[in-house]
Design an enzyme around this catalytic site. Sequence first.
Site, short mmCIF file in Angstrom:
data_model
loop_
_atom_site.label_atom_id
_atom_site.label_comp_id
_atom_site.label_asym_id
_atom_site.label_seq_id
_atom_site.Cartn_x
_atom_site.Cartn_y
_atom_site.Cartn_z
N TYR A 197 0.80 -1.24 0.00
CA TYR A 197 0.00 0.00 0.00
C TYR A 197 0.83 1.28 0.00
O TYR A 197 0.50 2.23 -0.73
CB TYR A 197 -1.02 -0.03 1.14
CG TYR A 197 -2.24 -0.83 0.75
CD1 TYR A 197 -3.34 -0.22 0.17
CD2 TYR A 197 -2.27 -2.21 0.90
CE1 TYR A 197 -4.45 -0.96 -0.24
CE2 TYR A 197 -3.36 -2.97 0.50
CZ TYR A 197 -4.45 -2.33 -0.07
OH TYR A 197 -5.54 -3.06 -0.48
N GLU B 242 -9.01 -6.95 3.85
CA GLU B 242 -8.24 -8.03 3.21
C GLU B 242 -7.67 -8.98 4.26
O GLU B 242 -7.68 -10.20 4.08
CB GLU B 242 -7.15 -7.44 2.30
CG GLU B 242 -7.79 -6.94 1.00
CD GLU B 242 -7.02 -5.85 0.26
OE1 GLU B 242 -5.79 -5.71 0.48
OE2 GLU B 242 -7.66 -5.11 -0.52
N TYR C 257 -13.60 -17.86 -7.51
CA TYR C 257 -12.43 -18.08 -8.36
C TYR C 257 -11.17 -18.18 -7.50
O TYR C 257 -11.16 -17.76 -6.34
CB TYR C 257 -12.30 -16.95 -9.39
CG TYR C 257 -12.21 -15.55 -8.80
CD1 TYR C 257 -10.99 -14.95 -8.52
CD2 TYR C 257 -13.37 -14.81 -8.54
CE1 TYR C 257 -10.91 -13.67 -7.99
CE2 TYR C 257 -13.30 -13.53 -8.01
CZ TYR C 257 -12.07 -12.97 -7.74
OH TYR C 257 -11.99 -11.70 -7.21
N ARG D 270 -2.81 -14.97 -12.33
CA ARG D 270 -4.10 -14.88 -13.02
C ARG D 270 -5.19 -15.49 -12.15
O ARG D 270 -4.92 -16.32 -11.29
CB ARG D 270 -4.09 -15.65 -14.35
CG ARG D 270 -3.18 -15.10 -15.43
CD ARG D 270 -3.67 -13.79 -16.02
NE ARG D 270 -2.83 -13.40 -17.14
CZ ARG D 270 -1.68 -12.70 -17.01
NH1 ARG D 270 -1.25 -12.31 -15.83
NH2 ARG D 270 -0.98 -12.39 -18.09
N GLY E 243 -19.41 -17.83 -24.17
CA GLY E 243 -18.01 -18.25 -24.25
C GLY E 243 -17.49 -18.83 -22.95
O GLY E 243 -18.17 -19.61 -22.27
N GLY F 117 -17.33 -17.53 -20.22
CA GLY F 117 -18.15 -17.08 -19.08
C GLY F 117 -19.01 -18.19 -18.50
O GLY F 117 -19.60 -18.03 -17.43
N ILE F 118 -19.05 -19.33 -19.18
CA ILE F 118 -19.86 -20.44 -18.67
C ILE F 118 -19.27 -21.06 -17.40
O ILE F 118 -19.98 -21.67 -16.60
CB ILE F 118 -20.01 -21.54 -19.77
CG1 ILE F 118 -21.14 -22.50 -19.43
CG2 ILE F 118 -18.69 -22.28 -20.00
CD1 ILE F 118 -21.49 -23.48 -20.55
N THR F 119 -17.94 -20.87 -17.17
CA THR F 119 -17.29 -21.65 -16.11
C THR F 119 -17.94 -21.51 -14.72
O THR F 119 -18.27 -22.54 -14.12
CB THR F 119 -15.77 -21.34 -16.02
OG1 THR F 119 -15.59 -19.94 -15.99
CG2 THR F 119 -15.02 -21.93 -17.19
N PHE G 132 -16.89 -9.65 -14.20
CA PHE G 132 -16.03 -9.53 -15.38
C PHE G 132 -14.84 -10.45 -15.22
O PHE G 132 -14.31 -10.60 -14.13
CB PHE G 132 -15.51 -8.09 -15.50
CG PHE G 132 -16.56 -7.12 -15.95
CD1 PHE G 132 -16.75 -6.88 -17.30
CD2 PHE G 132 -17.34 -6.45 -15.04
CE1 PHE G 132 -17.72 -5.99 -17.72
CE2 PHE G 132 -18.31 -5.56 -15.45
CZ PHE G 132 -18.50 -5.32 -16.79
N PRO H 64 -10.72 -6.46 -14.84
CA PRO H 64 -11.18 -5.35 -14.02
C PRO H 64 -12.62 -4.97 -14.38
O PRO H 64 -12.99 -5.01 -15.55
CB PRO H 64 -10.21 -4.22 -14.39
CG PRO H 64 -9.01 -4.91 -14.94
CD PRO H 64 -9.50 -6.17 -15.59
#
Length: 450
Positions: free
Chosen positions: A137, A180, A233, A247, A312, A314-316, A430, A433
């Site tokens: 930070y 966090e 995720y 990633r 596409g 985005g199905i996961t 998304f 970002p």
Amino acid sequence: MSLSLPVRLVARAPAPRSLLGARILVVGREPCRRLFSSTPAARLTQPQKDIVKATVPILETGGEALTTHFYHLLLNNHPEVKPLFNQAHQGSGRQPRALAASILAYAKNIDDLTPLLDAVRRITNKHAALQILPEHYPLVGASLLGAIRDVLGEEVATEEVLEAWGAAYGELADLLIKKEENIYHDLESARGGWRGGRKFTVAQKVPETGIMTSFYLEPVDGRPILRHDAGQYIGLRAIVNGVEQRRNYSLSDSANDKYLRISVKREPGGAFSNYLHDRVKIGDELEVYPPVGEFVLDKSRADDPLILISAGAGITPTIPMLQSALEAGRRQITFIHCARAEDVHAFRPITTELAKQNPDTVKVYTVYETKDPHHVADATGMLSLDKLKSWLPHASQADIYFLGPKPFMKGVNFYLKSMGGPEDRIHYEFFGPAEELEDNKEVPEKSAKA
Ligand SMILES: Cc1cc2nc3c(=O)[nH]c(=O)nc-3n(C[C@H](O)[C@H](O)[C@H](O)COP(=O)(O)OP(=O)(O)OC[C@H]3O[C@@H](n4cnc5c(N)ncnc54)[C@H](O)[C@@H]3O)c2cc1C
Ligand code: HEM
């Protein structure tokens, strides 16, 4: 300091010219670091809040120029943080835009941050997935103040303006750091949880289509795995072509004790996805950060209809959402997926089978962009408003989750709102970002383009 001063400063500084013009100076960064590092102990005062609010007009017109310069300073002065950032998001401007939007929202709401709570949740989850730590930070703070001074010029970015922004940044940083730490703590203390990187072995590598492959990841230590919520995720860290990269990948299977599954689309020219597809073999180890994310099924609405719409890759996350809603066993589920064509339609066997097993509760619709020789799809072309209206007569009572490329998401968002989909029940995420879906540009007319 007089409260009118910042307003005068803003009035004297035509934003785009002074932000982008020749007055941009490269100045020493030490004073900014000193200003920033002197602030954490000092509380943000009301006059400082007023100064920050008075900078909103400048940020509104030139916030992105400021953050672009900020990233330039950060990555040049502190190359050690470069691996944290996806360079493609810098190149495309998405990350500077997301940061500019968040700083602007913060400046506007500095008296009461309540409207920002969802954004704070999204940012802290994203930070946790990439292991952003308290020590990062001050580096960001010093670069932000350096950028404010370089871009606005010393006449506008006076010591008082910099002090005010230093204090404001310090408050926001404190808030994010605390949240966090709570996330890291909860992830570590949950059964099967952990903090930081944990080694997982690639146990299976299964092609879903010609461009998407699933990786089954099992913990090297053989201990249990934290049970993620459907839609969450993970972060992955690897050295790709000699360069450290991080990633995020959505978990594409529901929680179980044995493995985490991700399903990765090969991105033309993409560093990490091609590394995973071409270089990572069964038996290789990957470093995994624990599952996070707020794009998850709202459990309080487990009796209401559920609508899952994707395009596409985005199905996961929608696959574990479908599985998990079925396990709960009560709701009507409509699952809509849009793909370019049958050969790149991932998880079709799973969704077809689940619809067959649950004819009373699950309806699956498919849209292929190009001609459909085997007549598998329910529609060809783009997902249209007419189709959505006929497939989703209950949209106004449902919980809705959607994900895909931005043009697709803009269209879907626009249609759902026009069909009476309730704002607080429409959720999206998304694969990068966050961006604006309602900026009045490129308003879709008849179809959502994937
Ligand atoms: C929450 C979340 C969940 C995700 N889930 C999934 C998932 O389930 N499945 C999935 O496949 N993906 C998912 N993603 C996307 C994933 O994280 C990666 O972004 C994706 O795999 C591409 O990464 P890459 O390294 O292959 O491509 P990158 O190297 O990041 O490149 C992406 C594109 O940008 C171009 N590019 C690279 N560098 C630059 C530059 N400097 N300037 C301009 N353009 C550049 C590349 O040519 C390429 O076309 C998710 C992302 C997020 C944030
Ligand atoms: C007050 C301070 C900060 C604010 C307001 C902020 C804001 C944001 C925002 C809005 C995003 C995009 C979130 C999204 O996906 O929608 C983001 C992502 C990110 N932030 Fe921060 N951030 C701050 C501090 C930091 C620090 C200290 C670091 C570490 C050096 C950092 C690293 C990152 C990274 C790596 C991403 C993901 C970028 C990507 O996808 O390429 N941030 N942050």
